[in-house]
Scaffold this motif. Structure first.
Motif, PDB file in Angstrom:
ATOM      1  N   LEU A   1       3.410  77.654  34.220  1.00  0.00           N
ATOM      2  CA  LEU A   1       3.521  75.953  34.035  1.00  0.00           C
ATOM      3  C   LEU A   1       2.472  75.458  35.045  1.00  0.00           C
ATOM      4  CD1 LEU A   1       7.224  75.523  33.448  1.00  0.00           C
ATOM      5  CD2 LEU A   1       5.500  75.604  31.935  1.00  0.00           C
TER       6      LEU A   1
ATOM      7  N   PHE B   1      -2.205  62.551  35.832  1.00  0.00           N
ATOM      8  CA  PHE B   1      -3.390  61.430  35.584  1.00  0.00           C
ATOM      9  C   PHE B   1      -2.642  60.186  36.180  1.00  0.00           C
ATOM     10  CE2 PHE B   1      -4.951  57.568  33.705  1.00  0.00           C
ATOM     11  CZ  PHE B   1      -6.297  57.958  34.028  1.00  0.00           C
TER      12      PHE B   1
ATOM     13  N   ARG C   1       2.424  63.034  34.192  1.00  0.00           N
ATOM     14  CA  ARG C   1       2.553  64.321  34.553  1.00  0.00           C
ATOM     15  C   ARG C   1       3.094  65.287  33.486  1.00  0.00           C
ATOM     16  NH1 ARG C   1       5.530  67.212  39.732  1.00  0.00           N
ATOM     17  NH2 ARG C   1       5.227  69.201  38.834  1.00  0.00           N
ATOM     18  N   ALA C   2       2.565  66.398  33.159  1.00  0.00           N
ATOM     19  CA  ALA C   2       3.238  67.394  32.305  1.00  0.00           C
ATOM     20  C   ALA C   2       2.944  68.605  32.805  1.00  0.00           C
ATOM     21  CB  ALA C   2       2.595  67.193  30.686  1.00  0.00           C
ATOM     22  N   ASP C   3       4.029  69.492  32.781  1.00  0.00           N
ATOM     23  CA  ASP C   3       3.920  70.837  33.219  1.00  0.00           C
ATOM     24  C   ASP C   3       3.771  71.769  31.979  1.00  0.00           C
ATOM     25  OD1 ASP C   3       4.325  69.269  35.605  1.00  0.00           O
ATOM     26  OD2 ASP C   3       5.618  70.847  36.545  1.00  0.00           O
TER      27      ASP C   3
ATOM     28  N   ASN D   1     -10.003  71.047  33.940  1.00  0.00           N
ATOM     29  CA  ASN D   1      -9.753  71.208  35.414  1.00  0.00           C
ATOM     30  C   ASN D   1      -9.612  69.932  36.037  1.00  0.00           C
ATOM     31  OD1 ASN D   1      -9.365  73.381  37.821  1.00  0.00           O
ATOM     32  ND2 ASN D   1     -11.368  72.267  38.403  1.00  0.00           N
ATOM     33  N   ARG D   2     -10.292  68.778  35.257  1.00  0.00           N
ATOM     34  CA  ARG D   2     -10.202  67.449  36.191  1.00  0.00           C
ATOM     35  C   ARG D   2      -8.607  66.992  36.504  1.00  0.00           C
ATOM     36  NH1 ARG D   2     -12.876  63.769  31.708  1.00  0.00           N
ATOM     37  NH2 ARG D   2     -12.697  65.384  30.408  1.00  0.00           N
TER      38      ARG D   2
ATOM     39  N   ILE E   1      -5.792  69.104  36.843  1.00  0.00           N
ATOM     40  CA  ILE E   1      -4.918  70.001  37.204  1.00  0.00           C
ATOM     41  C   ILE E   1      -4.367  69.682  38.833  1.00  0.00           C
ATOM     42  CG2 ILE E   1      -4.324  72.371  37.942  1.00  0.00           C
ATOM     43  CD1 ILE E   1      -5.923  73.317  35.531  1.00  0.00           C
ATOM     44  N   GLY E   2      -3.377  69.467  38.928  1.00  0.00           N
ATOM     45  CA  GLY E   2      -2.608  69.117  40.243  1.00  0.00           C
ATOM     46  C   GLY E   2      -2.465  70.409  41.083  1.00  0.00           C
ATOM     47  N   THR E   3      -1.725  70.175  42.142  1.00  0.00           N
ATOM     48  CA  THR E   3      -1.541  71.368  42.958  1.00  0.00           C
ATOM     49  C   THR E   3      -0.312  72.106  42.346  1.00  0.00           C
ATOM     50  OG1 THR E   3      -2.049  69.920  44.800  1.00  0.00           O
ATOM     51  CG2 THR E   3      -0.654  71.839  45.383  1.00  0.00           C
ATOM     52  N   LEU E   4      -0.639  73.440  42.398  1.00  0.00           N
ATOM     53  CA  LEU E   4       0.209  74.523  41.758  1.00  0.00           C
ATOM     54  C   LEU E   4       1.146  74.719  42.946  1.00  0.00           C
ATOM     55  CD1 LEU E   4      -1.939  74.841  39.539  1.00  0.00           C
ATOM     56  CD2 LEU E   4      -0.562  76.848  38.905  1.00  0.00           C
ATOM     57  N   ARG E   5       2.454  74.966  42.957  1.00  0.00           N
ATOM     58  CA  ARG E   5       3.474  75.424  44.125  1.00  0.00           C
ATOM     59  C   ARG E   5       4.102  76.543  43.331  1.00  0.00           C
ATOM     60  NH1 ARG E   5       3.032  69.668  44.958  1.00  0.00           N
ATOM     61  NH2 ARG E   5       2.698  69.116  46.909  1.00  0.00           N
TER      62      ARG E   5
END
Lengths: 538, 538
Positions: A238, A243, A251-253, A272-273, A275-279
């Motif tokens: 996920l 944005f 936000r959508a995962d 890619n613009r 994509i936030g931080t994957l944890r």
């Protein structure tokens, strides 16, 4: 067919009686929990076209058409391998640029509006290939909303009902600069994502700013073949898409590649613009970034990318759950202005299905306007006038709708089959009553097609049993009677009289003879009969 | 922290430099494929609040805040077990009727509009519980669209932008009759399904026509616990949902229970009215119908169902991917008229996130309007006037935004903590500079909170180092100086002068003394400082 071998709950859930389904809207009137828990098929009566079931223990009665049973028989089921709602790869034609061979699926705006067949072709392209291009769309502001309105509903977002793609002074999105944009899908940070996008070009005088499309389903399917582990990782990870601007925080995962419950590719998100931080654990991050890069590299392969240039008046319609779109960089000084909006695939699919449902009527209408408007072989009226007059006589006589339809359509066989009406006049029977009936049988039942099939036989019959009938035939009809075999023999007469629809064919034949009157010009036109025909479509 | 142990692609993908992210919109400016394939962390310089990385082999430099690294460190990642975008069961509070204890999550329309905290509460309920009820919404036609507009965008469908739920002469949907409707979700035949539904009651004079809600996530989770095989079957079987009328032919093949890539419940579709014919093997049909019935029976358990009655002016907002709604039958003669529309959860979540982001400013604004408007301890101006005057003096002096903010907020500690301003006047130090700074630290950095924390110390400092300063104190301030410890000792003075923000605190203190002028009434109000404060929020 042994109905007791079918799953009882399934069979009963498909009962179409008026108690089980609202006859006004076709919706089921019961819940699955309303059915007896010990439901079983009791007595079965098999008819010619249907089975009647009496259910145990509640005595409910259901009737199932044999045709429906044959098409729905679960023994034929393959566990969902069909294309279903057409939204997964199973319902698509995957492509790389060479497959399209330089030919974009396109249509002119006027033709698209005027011709249902053209609309079907365009919408089918969007469904099957993922896109279509409309040309010569009026270059007026907000026109893109009218384009969307021809097949669905605009999806309003934080960008408004429409958005302008041009260089802005203080852009909240890279789209509103002159930068190149690599292949991507839009709004992955939204859920539900807009499933369709429209881009309408008002001006493109910029150097650069060309367009590109990549089939994301084809790319994902290649990834699955070449690097199954990467494919698997991308369906399982996920990704937090985001944005943010002054008024928005979306936000959508979601995974980059979404598969349905059967593992079929159903949606691609790639951008890619946003994509936030994957944890995730370090191992999971390593696997993801390896797979993400592999997919990204695959998407950049030149052979996958279709390049073209949107010119003024072009409107691109594409599936945003499948196709990635891109553009080359352009000088911010060159004028380039697109207007875009979002819409949804389900509405487009519905419009397409309704158009297809209406297709036979459109095809028949075209026949009356086209070939039917030509001269009727050796008669003073056109073919269309002749058939409309026949239908009008049938209506005036109070005939049943099916027989009115048969009168209206009785000569369509002249337009179909290898042997033409001209051949008939030259001495070769074109068997137009048979070819017409066969052609119509795709859409209509025997109550329409049988009188059509028998209407030539009815002439030969009437000439045999009514000595004065021959005198009523037109000159051309006397000519064709000979080619068609002349008056019937006694054995032929007996065979004709045994036909289920012989009497209807005789009534039709009499209207046929009377429908060659040049003085009659005001018979109702084809549109008048559309509702009647619609009610008779299978 | 050893940065070389972090996944390199992940770390680089999170670089926030101006080359990697557009500073105007925060979007990434590179593709994952733009990164070197042999990317590695090179030299690392550790600062107090950040690490600077020089990348190999391309020499790119990235700065990562220690705070960000701590919160994003993949070693802390748990494989996606957090609630992510909040759309799955992991982000929800599952409920049965008793959990709500008769208290519906509700708010009055006027309060909802007027108070951001009330809006947050309502939208959080929709997100967390799946619904909320707005009361006293104006009973005017189309008002439901205005309600949707407060948090998102209306999703137009074949039913229009809104739909009327009342008895119709020729209904194309069971909803438009007086029949009871069992718990169901709407429009399962659409994909994307509308994720939110609104129902606004204009009239409900009918006998019957009461409403019911069932938490479909809670029910699905119960099914998973009680009958895991059935749960599994319902997540794996694609069900063809259909809707057809004269202008529409919708179809979506989706499971009754949809789980995300991690197996978490994400969407429930349940609506027997629109289930078409499943074409599966007999075994698969048997399994499906057994599981479908088990889920259906579970959904009918009385303890799961919340019953209530929509009265005129009530507007129910609910998550259509999760909650099933139902209504009891009513006499078709009784007047009952709802207007409904669809919208989407992503827009609601965005509105909620923006409201939360603005929350500190709203909370501060409320402070200035509420407690701040009361009398300032022993002074002739109110607390709010005093702080606004201080900010105004700071602005006039050309102070940096952070120090203007500190001046504006320096006394908020009087409203927080167990020891009050009144206690201070009675002889107990409320340490309001410390409690205020702590309270503000949730939202602001040390450049704002430190001058606040030190502004009382600055008074004691100034009285120690400037003999004439004591004479400038107001009567009340002389009184509190004693409680606060009197002028500083020499060692205290040295310690104060070593403080990083000591000088700022002294400047603030001088404005503080000057901001008790009853003749000044036209200082700018709180709204004037909102943009300045917004720019300082963490």
């Amino acid at each position: 067919m042994d109905l007791t071998r079918l799953p009882a709950a399934w069979l009963r859930d498909n009962c179409r009686c008026a108690q089980c389904r609202d006859p006004r809207n076709g919706q089921k009137l019961f819940q699955i929990t309303d059915l007896p828990t010990d439901l079983a098929v009791g007595e079965v009566r098999a008819g010619e076209a249907a089975f009647e079931v009496e259910w145990l223990p509640d005595g409910h009665r259901s009737v199932y058409g044999t045709r429906w049973l044959a098409s729905a028989d679960p023994a034929e089921g393959d566990g969902g391998g069909d294309s279903g709602d057409g939204r997964t790869e199973a319902g698509k034609q995957l492509w790389c640029a060479a497959d399209l061979d330089g030919r974009l699926p396109e249509a002119g705006w006027e033709a698209y509006l005027a011709d249902p067949a053209e609309r079907i072709r365009v919408l089918e392209s969007v469904q099957r290939l993922g896109f279509a291009l409309l040309r010569d769309v009026p270059r007026t502001e907000r026109q893109v909303l009218a384009v969307a309105g021809t097949f669905g509903h605009v999806r309003e977002t934080n960008y408004g009902t429409l958005f302008d793609v041009r260089v802005e002074a203080d852009p909240n999105n890279l789209a509103f600069t002159g930068a190149a944009i690599a292949p991507h899908t839009d709004n992955p940070y939204r859920d539900p994502v807009p499933t369709l996008q429209l881009l309408h070009c008002l001006t493109n005088a910029a150097v650069g700013g060309d367009s590109g499309l990549v089939d994301g389903f084809a790319a994902a399917s290649l990834l699955r073949a070449e690097d199954p582990a990467a494919f698997e990782v991308l369906t399982r990870t996920l990704v937090p898409f985001r944005f943010d601007d002054a008024r928005t925080a979306l936000r959508a995962d979601r995974p980059l590649i979404e598969v349905d419950a059967l593992g079929r590719i159903r949606e691609v998100r790639f951008n890619n613009r946003s994509i936030g931080t994957l944890r995730l654990s370090r191992e999971a991050l390593d696997s993801f970034y390896r797979a993400y890069r592999a997919f990204g590299e695959l998407l950049l392969r030149a052979e996958l990318r279709l390049d073209f240039r949107l010119g003024p008046g072009d409107c691109l319609v594409f599936d945003n759950t499948r196709l990635l779109h891109a553009r080359t960089a352009f000088a911010e000084s060159g004028e380039r202005h697109l207007q875009g909006c979002y819409a949804d695939l389900d509405g487009l699919a519905s419009t397409l299905a309704v158009l297809r449902r209406e297709r036979p009527l459109d095809e028949l209408a075209a026949l009356f306007d086209g070939a039917g408007a030509e001269q009727y072989l050796g008669e003073d009226v056109t073919q269309a006038q002749h058939m409309l007059q026949a239908a009008s006589l049938a209506e005036a006589a109070g005939a049943a709708p099916a027989l009115v339809a048969a009168a209206l359509l009785h000569d369509v066989g002249h337009f179909h089959g290898a042997v033409t009406g001209a051949d008939l006049m030259a001495g070769t029977d074109n068997r137009h009553s048979h070819t017409g009936a066969e052609w119509l049988a795709r859409w209509f039942g025997p109550e329409v097609t049988e009188p059509v099939r028998l209407h030539v036989a009815a002439k030969r019959y009437l000439c045999a049993v009514e000595p004065e009938y021959f005198g009523r035939l037109s000159e051309a009809s006397v000519h064709t009677l000979r080619v068609q075999g002349g008056p019937m023999s006694q054995s032929e007469v007996r065979a004709f009289e045994a036909e289920a629809f012989g009497a209807e064919a005789v009534r039709l034949r009499r209207w046929d003879e009377g429908a060659k009157d040049v003085r009659v010009s005001a018979a109702a036109d084809f549109a008048h009969y559309r509702p009647l025909l619609a009610g008779l479509l299978r």
